[in-house]
Design a protein around this motif. Sequence first.
Motif, PDB file in Angstrom:
ATOM      1  N   GLU A  79       0.932  -1.101   0.219  1.00  0.00           N
ATOM      2  CA  GLU A  79       0.083   0.155   0.150  1.00  0.00           C
ATOM      3  C   GLU A  79       0.900   1.390   0.084  1.00  0.00           C
ATOM      4  O   GLU A  79       0.445   1.971  -1.104  1.00  0.00           O
ATOM      5  CB  GLU A  79      -0.959  -0.341   1.055  1.00  0.00           C
ATOM      6  CG  GLU A  79      -1.972  -1.197   1.029  1.00  0.00           C
ATOM      7  CD  GLU A  79      -2.921  -1.469   2.754  1.00  0.00           C
ATOM      8  OE1 GLU A  79      -4.493  -1.234   2.031  1.00  0.00           O
ATOM      9  OE2 GLU A  79      -2.414  -0.862   3.000  1.00  0.00           O
ATOM     10  N   VAL A  80       1.768   1.292   0.559  1.00  0.00           N
ATOM     11  CA  VAL A  80       3.241   2.683   0.557  1.00  0.00           C
ATOM     12  C   VAL A  80       3.312   2.668  -0.657  1.00  0.00           C
ATOM     13  O   VAL A  80       3.583   3.566  -1.301  1.00  0.00           O
ATOM     14  CB  VAL A  80       3.657   1.986   2.122  1.00  0.00           C
ATOM     15  CG1 VAL A  80       5.403   3.170   2.066  1.00  0.00           C
ATOM     16  CG2 VAL A  80       3.630   1.854   2.765  1.00  0.00           C
ATOM     17  N   LEU A  81       3.716   1.596  -1.652  1.00  0.00           N
ATOM     18  CA  LEU A  81       4.451   1.654  -2.876  1.00  0.00           C
ATOM     19  C   LEU A  81       3.011   2.525  -3.420  1.00  0.00           C
ATOM     20  O   LEU A  81       3.317   2.612  -4.543  1.00  0.00           O
ATOM     21  CB  LEU A  81       4.893   0.211  -3.370  1.00  0.00           C
ATOM     22  CG  LEU A  81       5.103   0.086  -4.315  1.00  0.00           C
ATOM     23  CD1 LEU A  81       6.297   1.213  -4.923  1.00  0.00           C
ATOM     24  CD2 LEU A  81       5.473  -1.124  -4.753  1.00  0.00           C
ATOM     25  N   GLN A  82       1.898   1.880  -3.251  1.00  0.00           N
ATOM     26  CA  GLN A  82       0.189   2.294  -4.506  1.00  0.00           C
ATOM     27  C   GLN A  82       0.494   3.577  -4.270  1.00  0.00           C
ATOM     28  O   GLN A  82      -0.012   4.145  -4.920  1.00  0.00           O
ATOM     29  CB  GLN A  82      -0.802   1.032  -4.041  1.00  0.00           C
ATOM     30  CG  GLN A  82      -1.730   1.612  -4.510  1.00  0.00           C
ATOM     31  CD  GLN A  82      -1.312   0.850  -5.654  1.00  0.00           C
ATOM     32  OE1 GLN A  82      -1.226   0.028  -6.194  1.00  0.00           O
ATOM     33  NE2 GLN A  82      -1.925   2.051  -6.918  1.00  0.00           N
ATOM     34  N   LEU A  83       0.900   4.143  -3.436  1.00  0.00           N
ATOM     35  CA  LEU A  83       0.952   5.687  -3.632  1.00  0.00           C
ATOM     36  C   LEU A  83       2.001   6.093  -4.009  1.00  0.00           C
ATOM     37  O   LEU A  83       1.352   7.500  -4.688  1.00  0.00           O
ATOM     38  CB  LEU A  83       1.136   5.967  -1.639  1.00  0.00           C
ATOM     39  CG  LEU A  83       0.373   6.020  -0.759  1.00  0.00           C
ATOM     40  CD1 LEU A  83       0.995   5.866   0.814  1.00  0.00           C
ATOM     41  CD2 LEU A  83      -1.346   6.440  -0.369  1.00  0.00           C
ATOM     42  N   LYS A  84       3.293   5.730  -4.400  1.00  0.00           N
ATOM     43  CA  LYS A  84       4.238   6.318  -5.674  1.00  0.00           C
ATOM     44  C   LYS A  84       3.331   5.643  -6.986  1.00  0.00           C
ATOM     45  O   LYS A  84       3.536   6.365  -7.688  1.00  0.00           O
ATOM     46  CB  LYS A  84       5.241   5.720  -4.720  1.00  0.00           C
ATOM     47  CG  LYS A  84       6.439   6.057  -6.263  1.00  0.00           C
ATOM     48  CD  LYS A  84       7.811   5.516  -5.617  1.00  0.00           C
ATOM     49  CE  LYS A  84       8.419   6.051  -7.109  1.00  0.00           C
ATOM     50  NZ  LYS A  84      10.075   5.488  -6.798  1.00  0.00           N
ATOM     51  N   LYS A  85       2.852   4.692  -6.734  1.00  0.00           N
ATOM     52  CA  LYS A  85       2.591   4.082  -8.270  1.00  0.00           C
ATOM     53  C   LYS A  85       0.785   5.316  -9.013  1.00  0.00           C
ATOM     54  O   LYS A  85       0.836   5.457  -9.370  1.00  0.00           O
ATOM     55  CB  LYS A  85       1.871   3.020  -8.304  1.00  0.00           C
ATOM     56  CG  LYS A  85       2.927   1.352  -7.809  1.00  0.00           C
ATOM     57  CD  LYS A  85       2.688   0.488  -8.155  1.00  0.00           C
ATOM     58  CE  LYS A  85       3.653  -0.631  -7.904  1.00  0.00           C
ATOM     59  NZ  LYS A  85       3.219  -1.904  -8.139  1.00  0.00           N
TER      60      LYS A  85
END
Length: 247
Positions: free
Chosen positions: A149-155
């Motif tokens: 989810e943390v990575l999704q904020l960047k994607k």
Amino acid sequence: MTTSGERLQKVIAKSGITSRRKAEKLIEDGRVKVNKKKVTELGTKVTGNDVIEVDGVPIEREAPKYFLLYKPRGVISSVSDEKGRKVVTDLISEEIEERLYPVGRLDYDTSGILILTNDGDFTQKLIHPKYELDKVYVAKVDGLLSKEEVLQLKKGVVHEGERLKAVKSRMLSADKSKKKCIVELTLHQGKNRQVRRMFEALGYRIDKLKRERFGPITLEGMNPGQYRELNPHEVKLLLEESQQNVK
């Protein structure tokens, strides 16, 4: 008017009444006069001896001023509020006579770094997405985000049909017993309530949100409600960083 001097739209923007882009529209619409003559040609040069009017009102050529404010929660990022709530310019001493306004906005419940100025051209160079100036936020979140989810904020996430994304995202800390975490986001976009909406898209609520850095400028040594004038070197750094990634 002359072949030397500064461009008319830039002088209007520097007066603090509007941005350079809107100043160009005022000129094209025939709402600007120089020495009592209507001017509609962009790029017209003026000097300090020329009298410039917008809608019949002479502009005041204030010296440019730049201030850093540590905005507290519960204050509106505006120069006035129809509901009578406290606005950021209420925190600035009445001894400062220039007509300051905020560069961009921070939500009512968001604290942190906010720049105020009377220089419209400077404002445009700091807030337009094409300049890609880093804005770093730290969010205290109700819930524990996964690594994905943390990575999704960047994607990127979609909220109410609008795609929102961070340039960088990372978990700073997590408290499994309290089911809370702290996440840092770096943005170039500046959409309304963007950080809160990004977490809402993932099903999380932000307890506290603070903007800790604006380009190279931080809040080091300051407390909520305090402000200080930016020095010439800091203004130069802001402008230089805003120009580094112009597309």
